[in-house]
Structure formats: structure tokens, C-alpha cells
Write a protein that holds these residues in place. Sequence first.
Motif, mmCIF file in Angstrom:
data_model
loop_
_atom_site.group_PDB
_atom_site.id
_atom_site.type_symbol
_atom_site.label_atom_id
_atom_site.label_comp_id
_atom_site.label_asym_id
_atom_site.label_seq_id
_atom_site.Cartn_x
_atom_site.Cartn_y
_atom_site.Cartn_z
ATOM 1 N N PRO A 272 16.268 -0.004 -0.993
ATOM 2 C CA PRO A 272 15.245 0.778 -1.695
ATOM 3 C C PRO A 272 14.389 -0.144 -2.565
ATOM 4 C CG PRO A 272 17.433 1.181 -2.618
ATOM 5 C CD PRO A 272 17.626 0.319 -1.422
ATOM 6 N N LEU A 273 13.114 0.207 -2.743
ATOM 7 C CA LEU A 273 12.200 -0.657 -3.497
ATOM 8 C C LEU A 273 11.768 -0.005 -4.804
ATOM 9 C CD1 LEU A 273 9.865 -1.926 -0.604
ATOM 10 C CD2 LEU A 273 11.922 -3.050 -1.568
ATOM 11 N N ALA A 274 11.982 -0.728 -5.911
ATOM 12 C CA ALA A 274 11.435 -0.293 -7.190
ATOM 13 C C ALA A 274 9.984 -0.730 -7.203
ATOM 14 C CB ALA A 274 12.181 -0.952 -8.341
ATOM 15 N N ALA A 275 9.069 0.201 -7.494
ATOM 16 C CA ALA A 275 7.650 -0.176 -7.450
ATOM 17 C C ALA A 275 6.818 0.659 -8.415
ATOM 18 C CB ALA A 275 7.104 -0.028 -6.037
ATOM 19 N N PRO A 276 6.371 0.047 -9.503
ATOM 20 C CA PRO A 276 5.347 0.690 -10.320
ATOM 21 C C PRO A 276 3.985 0.374 -9.721
ATOM 22 C CG PRO A 276 5.942 -1.384 -11.324
ATOM 23 C CD PRO A 276 6.741 -1.269 -10.040
ATOM 24 N N SER A 277 2.923 0.866 -10.314
ATOM 25 C CA SER A 277 1.585 0.525 -9.831
ATOM 26 C C SER A 277 1.351 -0.986 -10.014
ATOM 27 C CB SER A 277 0.541 1.326 -10.599
ATOM 28 O OG SER A 277 0.797 1.262 -11.987
ATOM 29 N N ALA A 278 0.587 -1.582 -9.074
ATOM 30 C CA ALA A 278 0.477 -3.049 -9.038
ATOM 31 C C ALA A 278 -0.668 -3.584 -9.890
ATOM 32 C CB ALA A 278 0.309 -3.502 -7.582
ATOM 33 N N ASN A 279 -0.861 -2.996 -11.074
ATOM 34 C CA ASN A 279 -1.903 -3.456 -12.005
ATOM 35 C C ASN A 279 -1.254 -4.143 -13.207
ATOM 36 O OD1 ASN A 279 -1.084 -0.513 -12.318
ATOM 37 N ND2 ASN A 279 -1.803 -1.005 -14.381
ATOM 38 N N THR A 280 -2.059 -4.904 -13.938
ATOM 39 C CA THR A 280 -1.618 -5.381 -15.243
ATOM 40 C C THR A 280 -1.432 -4.144 -16.121
ATOM 41 O OG1 THR A 280 -2.933 -7.362 -14.939
ATOM 42 C CG2 THR A 280 -2.299 -6.813 -17.203
ATOM 43 N N SER A 281 -0.350 -4.078 -16.887
ATOM 44 C CA SER A 281 -0.077 -2.908 -17.721
ATOM 45 C C SER A 281 -1.289 -2.550 -18.569
ATOM 46 C CB SER A 281 1.100 -3.197 -18.653
ATOM 47 O OG SER A 281 2.174 -2.400 -18.280
ATOM 48 N N GLY A 282 -1.615 -1.263 -18.609
ATOM 49 C CA GLY A 282 -2.744 -0.810 -19.417
ATOM 50 C C GLY A 282 -4.038 -0.685 -18.639
ATOM 51 N N MET A 283 -4.171 -1.446 -17.541
ATOM 52 C CA MET A 283 -5.396 -1.400 -16.722
ATOM 53 C C MET A 283 -5.360 -0.193 -15.775
ATOM 54 S SD MET A 283 -7.599 -4.007 -16.911
ATOM 55 C CE MET A 283 -8.237 -4.342 -15.256
ATOM 56 N N PRO A 284 -6.527 0.203 -15.224
ATOM 57 C CA PRO A 284 -6.500 1.261 -14.206
ATOM 58 C C PRO A 284 -5.646 0.831 -13.010
ATOM 59 C CG PRO A 284 -8.758 0.873 -14.957
ATOM 60 C CD PRO A 284 -7.915 -0.235 -15.539
ATOM 61 N N SER A 285 -4.950 1.785 -12.392
ATOM 62 C CA SER A 285 -4.095 1.453 -11.240
ATOM 63 C C SER A 285 -4.947 0.986 -10.059
ATOM 64 C CB SER A 285 -3.280 2.685 -10.838
ATOM 65 O OG SER A 285 -2.502 3.108 -11.919
ATOM 66 N N PRO A 286 -4.383 0.108 -9.205
ATOM 67 C CA PRO A 286 -5.159 -0.442 -8.086
ATOM 68 C C PRO A 286 -5.166 0.494 -6.881
ATOM 69 C CG PRO A 286 -3.016 -1.517 -8.263
ATOM 70 C CD PRO A 286 -3.031 -0.445 -9.295
ATOM 71 N N THR A 287 -6.349 0.755 -6.347
ATOM 72 C CA THR A 287 -6.441 1.608 -5.164
ATOM 73 C C THR A 287 -6.931 0.834 -3.942
ATOM 74 O OG1 THR A 287 -8.632 2.328 -5.904
ATOM 75 C CG2 THR A 287 -6.776 3.738 -6.479
ATOM 76 N N PRO B 267 0.837 -1.203 0.000
ATOM 77 C CA PRO B 267 0.000 0.000 0.000
ATOM 78 C C PRO B 267 0.871 1.252 0.000
ATOM 79 C CG PRO B 267 0.147 -0.902 2.220
ATOM 80 C CD PRO B 267 0.910 -1.843 1.334
ATOM 81 N N THR B 268 0.450 2.286 -0.720
ATOM 82 C CA THR B 268 1.068 3.612 -0.577
ATOM 83 C C THR B 268 -0.083 4.619 -0.541
ATOM 84 O OG1 THR B 268 1.278 4.493 -2.828
ATOM 85 C CG2 THR B 268 2.914 2.826 -2.172
ATOM 86 N N GLU B 269 0.227 5.883 -0.311
ATOM 87 C CA GLU B 269 -0.847 6.889 -0.254
ATOM 88 C C GLU B 269 -1.402 7.214 -1.637
ATOM 89 O OE1 GLU B 269 2.289 7.330 0.088
ATOM 90 O OE2 GLU B 269 2.974 9.313 -0.611
ATOM 91 N N THR B 270 -0.681 6.825 -2.710
ATOM 92 C CA THR B 270 -1.161 7.137 -4.065
ATOM 93 C C THR B 270 -1.978 5.959 -4.598
ATOM 94 O OG1 THR B 270 0.924 6.350 -5.035
ATOM 95 C CG2 THR B 270 0.742 8.711 -4.565
ATOM 96 N N VAL B 271 -1.308 4.891 -5.024
ATOM 97 C CA VAL B 271 -1.973 3.651 -5.452
ATOM 98 C C VAL B 271 -1.135 2.496 -4.884
ATOM 99 C CG1 VAL B 271 -2.824 4.737 -7.581
ATOM 100 C CG2 VAL B 271 -0.687 3.439 -7.658
ATOM 101 N N TYR B 272 -1.627 1.257 -4.991
ATOM 102 C CA TYR B 272 -0.816 0.115 -4.555
ATOM 103 C C TYR B 272 0.368 -0.056 -5.498
ATOM 104 C CZ TYR B 272 -3.565 -1.720 -0.694
ATOM 105 O OH TYR B 272 -4.166 -1.892 0.531
ATOM 106 N N GLY B 273 1.543 -0.351 -4.933
ATOM 107 C CA GLY B 273 2.743 -0.549 -5.736
ATOM 108 C C GLY B 273 3.107 -2.027 -5.801
ATOM 109 N N LEU B 274 3.811 -2.403 -6.874
ATOM 110 C CA LEU B 274 4.325 -3.775 -6.981
ATOM 111 C C LEU B 274 5.834 -3.696 -6.769
ATOM 112 C CD1 LEU B 274 3.950 -6.706 -7.493
ATOM 113 C CD2 LEU B 274 3.898 -6.277 -9.933
ATOM 114 N N ALA B 275 6.269 -4.080 -5.547
ATOM 115 C CA ALA B 275 7.628 -3.774 -5.132
ATOM 116 C C ALA B 275 8.596 -4.931 -5.299
ATOM 117 C CB ALA B 275 7.613 -3.331 -3.664
ATOM 118 N N ALA B 276 9.865 -4.560 -5.600
ATOM 119 C CA ALA B 276 10.993 -5.500 -5.599
ATOM 120 C C ALA B 276 12.232 -4.731 -5.144
ATOM 121 C CB ALA B 276 11.224 -6.069 -7.000
ATOM 122 N N ASN B 277 13.238 -5.465 -4.708
ATOM 123 C CA ASN B 277 14.526 -4.857 -4.351
ATOM 124 C C ASN B 277 15.086 -4.118 -5.569
ATOM 125 O OD1 ASN B 277 17.214 -4.306 -3.844
ATOM 126 N ND2 ASN B 277 17.705 -6.359 -3.058
ATOM 127 N N ALA B 278 15.203 -2.784 -5.461
ATOM 128 C CA ALA B 278 15.616 -1.966 -6.613
ATOM 129 C C ALA B 278 17.062 -2.223 -7.029
ATOM 130 C CB ALA B 278 15.432 -0.481 -6.278
#
Length: 340
Positions: free
Chosen positions: A135-150, A29-40
Motif C-alpha cells: 500500500p502507498l502512503a500519498a499526500p498531495s505532491a505539493n510543497t506544504s501550504g501551496m495549491p495541490s498539483p493537478t 497521477p490520481t483522479e483527484t490530484v497528483y500524490g507523493l507516494a512512498a511504501n506505507a
Amino acid sequence: METKFLQNNMDDIKTAGEILKNGGLVGIPTETVYGLAANALNSEAVEKIFKAKGRPQDNPLIVHISDLSEIDDLVSYVPPVVYELADVFWPGPLTIILEKSDLIPSVVSGGLDTVAIRMPSHPVARQIIKAAGVPLAAPSANTSGMPSPTTVEHVMHDMDGKIDAVLDGGPCEFGVESTVITLCTRKPRLLRPGGITPEELEEILCDLEIDKAVLSELEDNEVAASPGMKYKHYSPKAEVFVVEGNSEDFAEYVNTISKEEKGIFALVFTEDESLVNCEKISFGKKEDNLAHASKLFAALREFDELGAKKVYVHSPEYDGVGLAVMNRLLRSAGHKIIKL
Ligand code: AMP
Ligand code: MG
């Protein structure tokens, strides 16, 4: 793989940290949208993010830190204005692009020599970064192209079975992704609007430029300053249209179409509700940009659940956080605007 469902408690936060330390993927969880995290700092772990999302390799990721001191190792130079920005906006929904250091793998930066850095304000996000110890690399945790997960349910919908774990931190506060600025151009430039508005940034960055791609479509031969800007984004299965006009005109327009066609839905303001006859979801009062931001992506996903074929969205204003909402809406609509 079975995706572990973790709760917001210290034991589970520790578990999330362990998974990340060992090269796994966790929806956070983040304050913006859910992120999909990995060791950056681990390219193999980061590659798994691209695979799980189906994300194009040239679309770089944001690196999340939990303390300002972590930035020193990640970039080649910290311009003094970063400290001024951090003082006001960090932790929070502002991402800053700087020249990267050699520690950042090129898979994170999409092959660029710059890196995007952010310190999230969600306490659980920072606790997970601390627990991971990297540090964690994290884009939004959605399938690419879909609305971001909140919500955590959105993450499970897209990622169940594809990632090691997800941690439930409740619904996201802002609901749209962070504001992205680059300090690597001649003048500071806004690449993506978000929770921090241009007006707020201009208090510190008086010569801030707004990238053309924020509100308009790039021509075929134009290079995107932010690679993410060139891809189709935030799109539900339904076809989305942005409609500009007052409540009466908007209602008359959608009411007429819905008499003739099936599967017509509207995304409306509270003020439109009594006027619009077709199936509708409200995303808050007309003036309430923050409500629009927090409800937008969930509404777009809900239209798909409801079997919508076409969605007509009553256009919010472009000011403040409204700029971020319009940026996402125009992408989800493939820039189709109907002016009444
Ligand atoms: P997401 O992580 O899905 O919220 O997307 C991150 C956004 O930041 C995308 O639009 C990226 O293209 C952009 N971004 C990340 N790193 C960079 C960078 N080094 N230069 C330009 N844009 C970036
Ligand atoms: Mg994204």
C-alpha cells in the motif's frame, strides 16, 4: 538528486513500482490530484515524504490500496458499512478513516490510532500500487501550504530534485482532493468535502454529520478532527479574497479596485468575462462545479506566474462538488469573504 521523469507505459510503471518497493518517493497521477507516494509500511520511506513537502509531522497521510482485500491487514476492524461504501464509491475519490492495525507505522497516522484509506480510480495509480506490491502512503505532491498539483508540471515545479521520480499520467480529472469521512466517531462524519458529495454519501450514511471545520475557521482552543484542517493551505503568493454577489456587482467591485491598484486579478465565471476589465482567469460556467474543481488549483498557481498581488474570486455555490471548491477557496483566502 535527479528526479526521473517517467511516462505512462508498462516499463515506466514497473520502474515506479521498483523505486517505491526500495523505499523511494514517486509523484503519481490520481483522479483527484497528483500524490507523493512512498511504501506505507516503511517508516523511513514515509518520513522522506514529510521532508520533501515540509509537511507538519502531525498531519497524517492517506494510504492508497489497489484492491479491497488489502484493507484487512491495515485496520483493526472493518465495519460492514465499509463494504457498502466501497461497492458504490471505490475505486474513487472517497477516503475512509478507520481504527489502524499495528502494521501502520505511527508516522503515517500522525501519531493517531486511526488510518485513512482510499482506493483511487485512476488506472495508472492502481497499476503503480500493484507494481510496488505494497500500500502507498500519498499526500498531495505539493510543497506544504501551496495549491495541490493537478498536472505533472506542477509536481516538477515543487518537487524537482527532491524526489526519485514522477510519472506523467496527464491532468487530473477532479482537480480537488478526495472526500474524507471518519467512521471512528459516534456518528459518521465528513471531515473534508471532495469529489463525492455529502448528498451521495447520505444514500448510505443517513446520519452523516458535517465537521464544523469544513466551512469555518477553528478557534485557537479547538482540536481539529482532521489535523490537516488547521493548517494554512492551498495558498498562492497572492492574497486571495472570496467575493459573494451577482456578476454585475462583482465586476463593478473588481473594476473599481483595479483602477486604483496594480497587480489586481480576478478568478471569474464565463458569464463575468465581458464585464470584468482587470486581468482574469475563467474557471468555467457559473453552474459548472466540476469545471471549477478541475481548474481551481491550476488557476491559483497561474496567478503567481503572472505576478498577481491580489486575486478576487467570484464565489461559487456551496452545493454538490461546490462545497469542496468553497472549502479549498476559503482556506486559500484565509477565510476572507467579501459580501456585496
Ligand atoms: P492530503 O494527503 O494532503 O490530501 O491530506 C490528507 C487529509 O486527510 C488531511 O487533511 C489529513 O489531516 C486527513 N487525514 C489523514 N489521516 C487522518 C486520520 N487518521 N484522522 C483524521 N484525518 C486524517
Ligand atoms: Mg495536501
